[in-house]
Design an enzyme around this catalytic site. Structure first.
Site, PDB file in Angstrom:
ATOM      1  NE  ARG A  28      -3.373  -2.239   8.127  1.00  0.00           N
ATOM      2  CZ  ARG A  28      -2.710  -2.937   6.870  1.00  0.00           C
ATOM      3  NH1 ARG A  28      -2.660  -4.026   6.654  1.00  0.00           N
ATOM      4  NH2 ARG A  28      -1.857  -1.887   6.071  1.00  0.00           N
TER       5      ARG A  28
ATOM      6  CE  LYS B  76      -3.472   0.676   3.336  1.00  0.00           C
ATOM      7  NZ  LYS B  76      -3.180   2.381   4.210  1.00  0.00           N
ATOM      8  CB  SER B  77       3.889   2.376   1.452  1.00  0.00           C
ATOM      9  OG  SER B  77       3.484   2.434   3.314  1.00  0.00           O
TER      10      SER B  77
ATOM     11  CD  GLN C  90       0.177   8.137   7.517  1.00  0.00           C
ATOM     12  OE1 GLN C  90      -0.574   9.067   8.222  1.00  0.00           O
ATOM     13  NE2 GLN C  90      -0.912   7.183   7.224  1.00  0.00           N
TER      14      GLN C  90
ATOM     15  NE  ARG D 193       5.854   6.763   0.704  1.00  0.00           N
ATOM     16  CZ  ARG D 193       5.111   7.146   1.926  1.00  0.00           C
ATOM     17  NH1 ARG D 193       4.055   5.768   1.712  1.00  0.00           N
ATOM     18  NH2 ARG D 193       5.536   7.142   3.232  1.00  0.00           N
TER      19      ARG D 193
ATOM     20  CG  ASP E  17       0.246  -0.247   9.200  1.00  0.00           C
ATOM     21  OD1 ASP E  17      -0.239   0.546  10.268  1.00  0.00           O
ATOM     22  OD2 ASP E  17       0.815   0.520   8.248  1.00  0.00           O
TER      23      ASP E  17
HETATM   24  C1  S3P Z   1       2.402   4.636   6.067  1.00  0.00           C
HETATM   25  C2  S3P Z   1       2.902   5.233   7.347  1.00  0.00           C
HETATM   26  C3  S3P Z   1       2.234   4.175   8.796  1.00  0.00           C
HETATM   27  C4  S3P Z   1       1.591   3.557   8.580  1.00  0.00           C
HETATM   28  C5  S3P Z   1       0.644   3.596   6.970  1.00  0.00           C
HETATM   29  C6  S3P Z   1       1.330   3.819   6.048  1.00  0.00           C
HETATM   30  C7  S3P Z   1       2.977   5.445   5.295  1.00  0.00           C
HETATM   31  O1  S3P Z   1       2.305   4.831   9.086  1.00  0.00           O
HETATM   32  O2  S3P Z   1       0.693   2.550  10.078  1.00  0.00           O
HETATM   33  O3  S3P Z   1      -0.186   1.894   7.269  1.00  0.00           O
HETATM   34  O4  S3P Z   1       3.139   4.655   3.832  1.00  0.00           O
HETATM   35  O5  S3P Z   1       4.116   6.091   5.090  1.00  0.00           O
HETATM   36  P1  S3P Z   1       2.518   7.037  10.938  1.00  0.00           P
HETATM   37  O6  S3P Z   1       3.152   7.369   9.724  1.00  0.00           O
HETATM   38  O7  S3P Z   1       1.455   7.488  10.772  1.00  0.00           O
HETATM   39  O8  S3P Z   1       3.304   6.046  11.554  1.00  0.00           O
END
Ligand code: S3P
Length: 453
Positions: free
Chosen positions: A403, A28-29, A176, A33, A327
């Site tokens: 989740r 997902k991350s 994030q 991006r 997560d």
């Molecule tokens: C993510 C950062 C995490 C994670 C989220 C995805 C990202 O959040 O929990 O599912 O893709 O940068 P936080 O930055 O709030 O920890």
């Protein structure tokens, strides 16, 4: 804004040994991006393996609304970006649904533009703190024209004529927030610096470099990372193969560990060390997880995971491991429910501000299914019952959190009594294939309507 899909409950039942081979959807991350950086870069970006979950599709829509051209041909997504600095003012509010990553990173990406952008989302997203991103953006000259109480969405940003570069020390472990500041730096003259005392997932740094950004990372003698990005440079389209999401892999993985006799293989899982905390913890608990065929693909480590039913024992998970498995705590808590002894998880403060207050959602879900646990301010203790005798029989409130939904369906596969969740619809935000994939491995999971029919 309410969630589009209708609420739909689902039930998981004790299943016989899981078996087979599966591929989880793209990370997902990296998928978020890929759409963002591809939409911003000059020229063409081609993406395979993209997660086509609701969250990522919202990011795609937002990039389209700001001038990117995005199409899908066969299995490949093709993007023609606007060029760095050339995003357009969106005509309507950007609706991010349930997506914290999409909305927070996009605030950084467009906040410094001399235009107005409005961000909206569902009830879960509206309850989440945005001040952590807005504070550094304000320092760069961004105005928050409107927001709900406590810097929450819906909110409207207006960038300055020219943004000011800053040096920002990220006050919480958050990829994030780090990413939002770095992306704001892309449209800012000079060098923007992010100081990261606790390392979090590094996809933004790695991918921006891949797109040609002038970005460097230095780790000082204290282990603090200093990330510098030069603004207003050219980004060039890339070819990206998105590896499988380790956070999604956690669900079939824990399911196979707790359902006796299981033997499954999950292929092509991202093994970036900023994401492998769950694997390490489950191995410490005695989980049989073999890392097969480790390889490098598109600048990331990936591997196949062979997982077999295991007798687990409780462990202490140190707080410093939290960023590499942030997560994964809901599904780890489920694994802990079947372990011999106590599992202590610490450093969980960030769980309170996820799609739900995940710490209390997990503790309440465990209690509803007769699992002995103690919820602390930033910790959780789970006292397991090997074999799952007496466990289950409850209905879990998922609070619009994908989740929580998936973790408790996994619980039902090994508990003595069935486990029901109030709403499975949010699973589509990150893992639309979940129900089909789990059933393909032999899991007994069904939606309420199917059970009735
Ligand atoms: C993510 C950062 C995490 C994670 C989220 C995805 C990202 O959040 O929990 O599912 O893709 O940068 P936080 O930055 O709030 O920890």
């Amino acid at each position: 804004m309410a969630h589009d899909a209708k609420q739909q409950s689902a039930t998981a039942r004790r299943s016989s040994a899981l078996s087979g081979t599966a591929r989880v959807p793209g990370d997902k991350s990296i998928s978020h991006r890929s759409f963002m950086f591809g939409g911003l870069a000059s020229g063409e970006t081609r993406i395979t393996g993209l997660l086509e979950g609701e969250d990522v599709m919202r990011t795609g829509e937002a990039m389209k609304a700001m001038g990117a051209h995005i199409t899908k041909t066969g299995d490949e997504w093709v993007i023609r970006g606007t060029g760095n600095g050339a995003l357009l003012e969106p005509a309507a509010p950007l609706d991010f649904g349930n997506a914290g990553t999409g909305s927070r990173l996009t605030m950084g990406l467009v906040g410094t533009y001399d235009m107005e952008t409005t961000f909206i989302g569902d009830a879960s997203l509206q309850s989440r703190p945005m001040g952590r991103v807005l504070d550094p953006l304000r320092e760069m000259g961004v105005q928050v024209l409107k927001s709900a109480a406590g810097d929450r969405m819906p909110l409207t940003l207006r960038g300055p004529k020219v943004a000011a570069p800053i040096s920002y020390r990220v006050p919480m472990a958050s990829a994030q927030v780090k990413s939002a500041v770095l992306l704001a730096g892309l449209n800012t003259p000079g060098i923007t610096t992010v100081i990261e005392p606790v390392m979090t997932r590094d996809h933004t740094e790695k991918m921006l470099k891949g797109f040609g950004a002038n970005l460097e990372v230095e780790t000082d003698s204290q282990g603090v990372r200093h990330i510098r990005i030069e603004g207003q440079g050219r980004l060039a389209g890339q070819v990206i193969a998105v590896p499988g999401d380790p956070s999604s892999a956690g669900f079939p993985l824990v399911a196979a560990l707790i359902v006796p006799g299981s033997d499954i293989t999950i292929e092509n899982v991202l093994m970036n060390p900023t994401r492998t905390g769950l694997l390490l913890t489950l191995q410490e608990m005695g989980g049989s997880i073999e890392i097969l065929n480790p390889r490098s693909a598109g600048g990331e480590d990936v591997a196949d995971l062979r997982v077999r039913g295991s007798e687990l024992r409780g462990v202490t998970v140190p707080p410093e491991r939290a960023p590499s498995m942030i997560d994964e705590y809901p599904v780890l808590a489920v694994a802990a429910a079947f372990a011999e002894g106590e599992t202590l998880m610490e450093g969980l403060d960030e769980l309170r501000v996820k799609e739900s207050d995940r710490l209390s959602a997990v503790a309440n879900g465990l209690k509803a299914n007769s699992i002995d646990c103690t919820e602390g301010e930033a910790s959780l203790v789970v006292r397991g019952r090997p074999g799952g005798k007496g466990l289950g029989g409850g209905t879990v409130e998922t609070h619009l959190d994908h989740r929580i939904a998936m973790a408790f369906l996994v619980l039902g596969l090994a508990a003595e009594k069935p486990v029901t969740i109030d709403d499975a619809s949010m699973i589509a935000t990150s893992f639309p294939e979940f129900m089909g994939l789990m059933r393909g491995l032999g899991a007994e999971i069904e939606f309420a309507a199917e059970a009735a029919g």
